[in-house]
Every structure is written in C-alpha cells, then in structure tokens.
Design an enzyme around this catalytic site. Sequence first.
Site, PDB file in Angstrom:
ATOM      1  N   GLU A  94       0.044  -1.064   5.734  1.00  0.00           N
ATOM      2  CA  GLU A  94       1.160  -0.676   6.596  1.00  0.00           C
ATOM      3  C   GLU A  94       1.036   0.801   6.945  1.00  0.00           C
ATOM      4  OE1 GLU A  94       5.045   0.877   7.838  1.00  0.00           O
ATOM      5  OE2 GLU A  94       3.869   1.506   6.109  1.00  0.00           O
ATOM      6  N   ASP A 138       0.832  -1.208   0.000  1.00  0.00           N
ATOM      7  CA  ASP A 138       0.000   0.000   0.000  1.00  0.00           C
ATOM      8  C   ASP A 138       0.870   1.265   0.000  1.00  0.00           C
ATOM      9  OD1 ASP A 138       0.692  -0.747   2.716  1.00  0.00           O
ATOM     10  OD2 ASP A 138      -0.715   0.756   3.454  1.00  0.00           O
TER      11      ASP A 138
HETATM   12 ZN   LIG Z   1       6.694   2.249   4.051  1.00  0.00          ZN
END
Ligand SMILES: [Zn+2]
Length: 386
Positions: A138, A76
């Site tokens: 994340e 992401d």
């Molecule tokens: Zn990162």
Amino acid sequence: MRADLGIAKDLLARLVAFDTTSHKTNIPIIAFIEDYLRRHGIESTRVPTPDGQKASLFATIGPAGVGGIALSGHTDVVPVAGQAWDTDPFTLVERDGKLYGRGACDMKGFLACVLALVPAFKARKLKVPIHLAFSYDEEVGCTGVRPMIAELGQTLPRPRLVLVGEPTSMMVVDAHKGPMRWSVEVTGKAAHSSLPHLGVNAITYAGRLLGELARMEEDLKALTPNPRFDPPYTSLQVTEIEGGTASNIVPVACWFGWEIRRLPGFDGMDLDTRLRRFAAEHCLPEMQRAAPETGIKIDITNEVPAFVADPKSGLVPLALKLAEQNDTFAVCYATEASLFQVGGAPAVVIGPGNIAQAHTPNEFLHVSELEKCLAFLGRVADWAEG
Ligand SMILES: [Zn+2]
C-alpha cells in the site's frame, strides 16, 4: 478496561515484530495471520504475487455468498532507514498510554483490533458476513491490493461495503485526494566542463522543466478551491532528483520525480500534456540540434484515483452511526478506498491513530485509540448480527 484490549496489544506486538517494510516479503506476517485464523476455525485465501514473495489475504466469517462488510488494511510499513528512533522500531513499547513501533499507527493497530475480535465475530450468529481483506505494497502506491480487488466477484466474494482502517482518529473519512506520479529522465551529452559547448547539460534542461512545474503549481493554486481539503487545491511537488557525475563534467543525465495530489474531479492528464508540450517546444529542439542522441523521457509511474464515498451505498450514514459520529471528513492522503470503490465495493475510511504519527520516527498509537476501535468493531458485529 476492555478484556480484549490486552489481546489486541499482544497481537499488535506480534504484528509490529514482523519487519514488513514494503520492499521486503510479507509472507511471514501473512502466514502468522493465516495460522491465527485457522486456530479460530477460519480458512483464508492468499492472493500471491507471481514470484510468491508477497500476498494479500482474504477471509470470511459468517454466512458464505455475496455481500457483507469487509475490514480492510495493509500489512506493509514505510522504511525506518534514516529515522532516529528512541526504541527498536520492531519491538512494541508501551509508555504513558502510547504504543510505540513502526506500523503501530499505520496500520497494524487496526489489524490487531480486527484479529482480536475474530473470536467474538466467530461466536456471533452473523446474518451478514464480515470479511477480512489484508493487502501489501500500500505504501508504494496502493499496488498490492489491486490483484485482490480484481478477484472480488470472481474467486472471492464481493463485499457490499468496505471499511478501510487507515488512521483517521476513528473519524469517518468519505473523501480523499488521488495522487498521480511521474518520472522524468533527461539525457544530455557529457563533455569536459571547460568545453561546455561540446556537451548538452542534462541538469540545465531538467531545471527548465522544474521551472515549468513551479508555474503549474501556481496555476493549480489559483483554481477554484475545495474547502473540504487542506490544502484546498490540487498540490504539486517535485519529490526526488538525481543528476551529474563529477564537478568537472557536463552532466549527461538528470532524473527527477514529481507528483500531484488531485482533488476529486481533477484530471491530471492536462498537466502531463502541458509538461510534454513544454519539453517539445522549449527543450528538445535545442538539445537535439546540439546532439541528436539527447532526449527527455516522461512516464506516469503511479496513479491512485481520488475518493468520494458513493452516496447511493448507504455506507456513510452506517459508518457514522457505528462510529457514533455526526460529521465526515476529507483527507489529503490516499488510501485503498478509492480502488475498492472503483472495483465495485463502496468504501469509507475509519481507523485508529492520528495520521500525523504515521511514517514518523517514534511512530505511536494511543491505547485509547485501540479501545475506541475495538468498541467500534464490536458495533460492526452487532450490526452484522442484525
Ligand atoms: Zn497506511
């Protein structure tokens, strides 16, 4: 020029073209990587979310069984909304030795290097398996990797070592701070602003809490510093705020978010207790005397442990040798390294790109960083071949 540099650049262009902003699905990029691996004879396992909108991907190259080294990264990226880009953020553009695009630095550059070397990994007679561990979400608090880590040693092999490829300019990072985040909701009572004595002003009480947070920040700065970090203390920031309805209404609601970034060894629960006590002693009695339906709701919304590499794992000396470096560094941003480590897979952080370019408009990665990373991963393969 390395022969695999062109392949890594092509792969990076493909990866950047997937808009994997955290709130969107990452299934298309996972399907692309899955397909790429399959074409090289490698089967992979998805760890999907319950709604199927996102997934992590885990794959093993080399001998089956426990152990091995994992190359870990997130798929992401942070949003481009509100950022002034000179080029299309989802089209990789090469200019003056730099590759521009959202995620080029953080951290699709690392993923591209790993994928570019898959055929080379596959061609080696690996004694130690090389695992790929690609996550999602994340950038919204390292939440996506957690279900995958929970499967290590269960349905997935547990790597003996994990290299987390976040941008470190290819330096070995063996410590990072651990964020902890809160949401605070103040509920007051609305009234005509000409009759404030009939209401309870949510913004005013939020202001008192903000004042206490400012005092807490000063107290944190006064604690014993850890000179490995810059800043060398546990930092505290109010990060978001919303409140009020109109210019002539006593505000019924005010919400704010705040965070700390803890030094290793600092327990943020003391601050949680301190803010709750302040609310109970200096806000709530007054508020509830005026209107019993008022209140203050304090919630911990996210927590990533601080990270210090496990000295017993032997990973730091190995990473230094493979990176051809002598010194390790500590950083203030969080990564998935601490979660792997807590999950029983010792980690260090090393990856291409400078963190200063991450999350910014015109994010870029120097081509030379890609080359360094490819060379580093080549040495990882040499090591795994034994
Ligand atoms: Zn990162």
